[in-house]
Design a protein around this motif. Structure first.
Motif, PDB file in Angstrom:
ATOM      1  N   MET A   1       0.815  -1.190   0.000  1.00  0.00           N
ATOM      2  CA  MET A   1       0.000   0.000   0.000  1.00  0.00           C
ATOM      3  C   MET A   1       0.867   1.265   0.000  1.00  0.00           C
ATOM      4  SD  MET A   1      -2.987   1.040  -0.113  1.00  0.00           S
ATOM      5  CE  MET A   1      -4.222   2.135   0.414  1.00  0.00           C
ATOM      6  N   LYS A   2       1.959   1.243   0.766  1.00  0.00           N
ATOM      7  CA  LYS A   2       2.844   2.404   0.812  1.00  0.00           C
ATOM      8  C   LYS A   2       3.467   2.678  -0.553  1.00  0.00           C
ATOM      9  CE  LYS A   2       4.140   2.226   5.658  1.00  0.00           C
ATOM     10  NZ  LYS A   2       5.246   2.113   6.597  1.00  0.00           N
ATOM     11  N   ILE A   5       1.008   4.672  -2.578  1.00  0.00           N
ATOM     12  CA  ILE A   5       0.929   6.055  -2.106  1.00  0.00           C
ATOM     13  C   ILE A   5       2.116   6.850  -2.634  1.00  0.00           C
ATOM     14  CG2 ILE A   5       1.022   7.531  -0.056  1.00  0.00           C
ATOM     15  CD1 ILE A   5      -0.578   5.330   1.394  1.00  0.00           C
ATOM     16  N   GLY A   6       3.306   6.253  -2.587  1.00  0.00           N
ATOM     17  CA  GLY A   6       4.492   6.909  -3.126  1.00  0.00           C
ATOM     18  C   GLY A   6       4.390   7.136  -4.623  1.00  0.00           C
ATOM     19  N   LEU A   7       3.872   6.157  -5.340  1.00  0.00           N
ATOM     20  CA  LEU A   7       3.686   6.291  -6.784  1.00  0.00           C
ATOM     21  C   LEU A   7       2.697   7.406  -7.098  1.00  0.00           C
ATOM     22  CD1 LEU A   7       4.139   5.320  -9.687  1.00  0.00           C
ATOM     23  CD2 LEU A   7       2.341   3.621  -9.300  1.00  0.00           C
ATOM     24  N   PHE A   8       1.592   7.448  -6.368  1.00  0.00           N
ATOM     25  CA  PHE A   8       0.594   8.488  -6.571  1.00  0.00           C
ATOM     26  C   PHE A   8       1.186   9.870  -6.264  1.00  0.00           C
ATOM     27  CE2 PHE A   8      -3.203  10.896  -5.098  1.00  0.00           C
ATOM     28  CZ  PHE A   8      -3.868  10.926  -6.309  1.00  0.00           C
ATOM     29  N   LYS A  56      14.153   2.795   0.255  1.00  0.00           N
ATOM     30  CA  LYS A  56      12.783   3.304   0.371  1.00  0.00           C
ATOM     31  C   LYS A  56      12.182   3.508  -1.017  1.00  0.00           C
ATOM     32  CE  LYS A  56      13.224   3.797   4.810  1.00  0.00           C
ATOM     33  NZ  LYS A  56      12.523   2.989   5.757  1.00  0.00           N
ATOM     34  N   PRO A  57      10.865   3.634  -1.107  1.00  0.00           N
ATOM     35  CA  PRO A  57      10.239   3.906  -2.413  1.00  0.00           C
ATOM     36  C   PRO A  57      10.703   5.247  -2.967  1.00  0.00           C
ATOM     37  CG  PRO A  57       8.585   3.215  -0.817  1.00  0.00           C
ATOM     38  CD  PRO A  57       9.859   3.407  -0.072  1.00  0.00           C
ATOM     39  N   VAL A  58      11.075   5.272  -4.233  1.00  0.00           N
ATOM     40  CA  VAL A  58      11.681   6.458  -4.839  1.00  0.00           C
ATOM     41  C   VAL A  58      10.732   7.236  -5.740  1.00  0.00           C
ATOM     42  CG1 VAL A  58      14.004   5.508  -4.753  1.00  0.00           C
ATOM     43  CG2 VAL A  58      12.610   5.129  -6.773  1.00  0.00           C
TER      44      VAL A  58
END
Length: 73
Positions: A1-2, A5-8, A56-58
């Motif tokens: 899910m995170k 959110i990062g992609l959005f 972490k998500p980039v």
């Protein structure tokens, strides 16, 4: 899910900067200096690299980096 959110967030960041660029081209917004946008590109690249190295998500820093780079060009 995170990850989603990062992609959005990255998509929104890119869209905001592209919208700003479009308004500058149309003359509806004042353009900032190339020096200030170049500074933002460098700072966003540093943020992107450190986020990536931390595992972490980039997506969000990537959106800001690409967007600021396109505004600078």
């Amino acid at each position: 899910m995170k990850e989603y959110i990062g992609l959005f967030g990255g998509i929104i960041a890119l869209w905001v900067l592209l919208h700003y660029s479009y308004n500058v081209i149309r003359g509806k917004a004042l353009a900032a200096s190339i020096a200030s946008w170049s500074m933002w590109v460098v700072l966003d690249m540093i943020l992107l690299v450190t986020t990536w190295q931390a595992g972490k998500p980039v997506w969000l820093p990537l959106g800001w980096t690409v967007g600021a780079s396109l505004v600078t060009i």
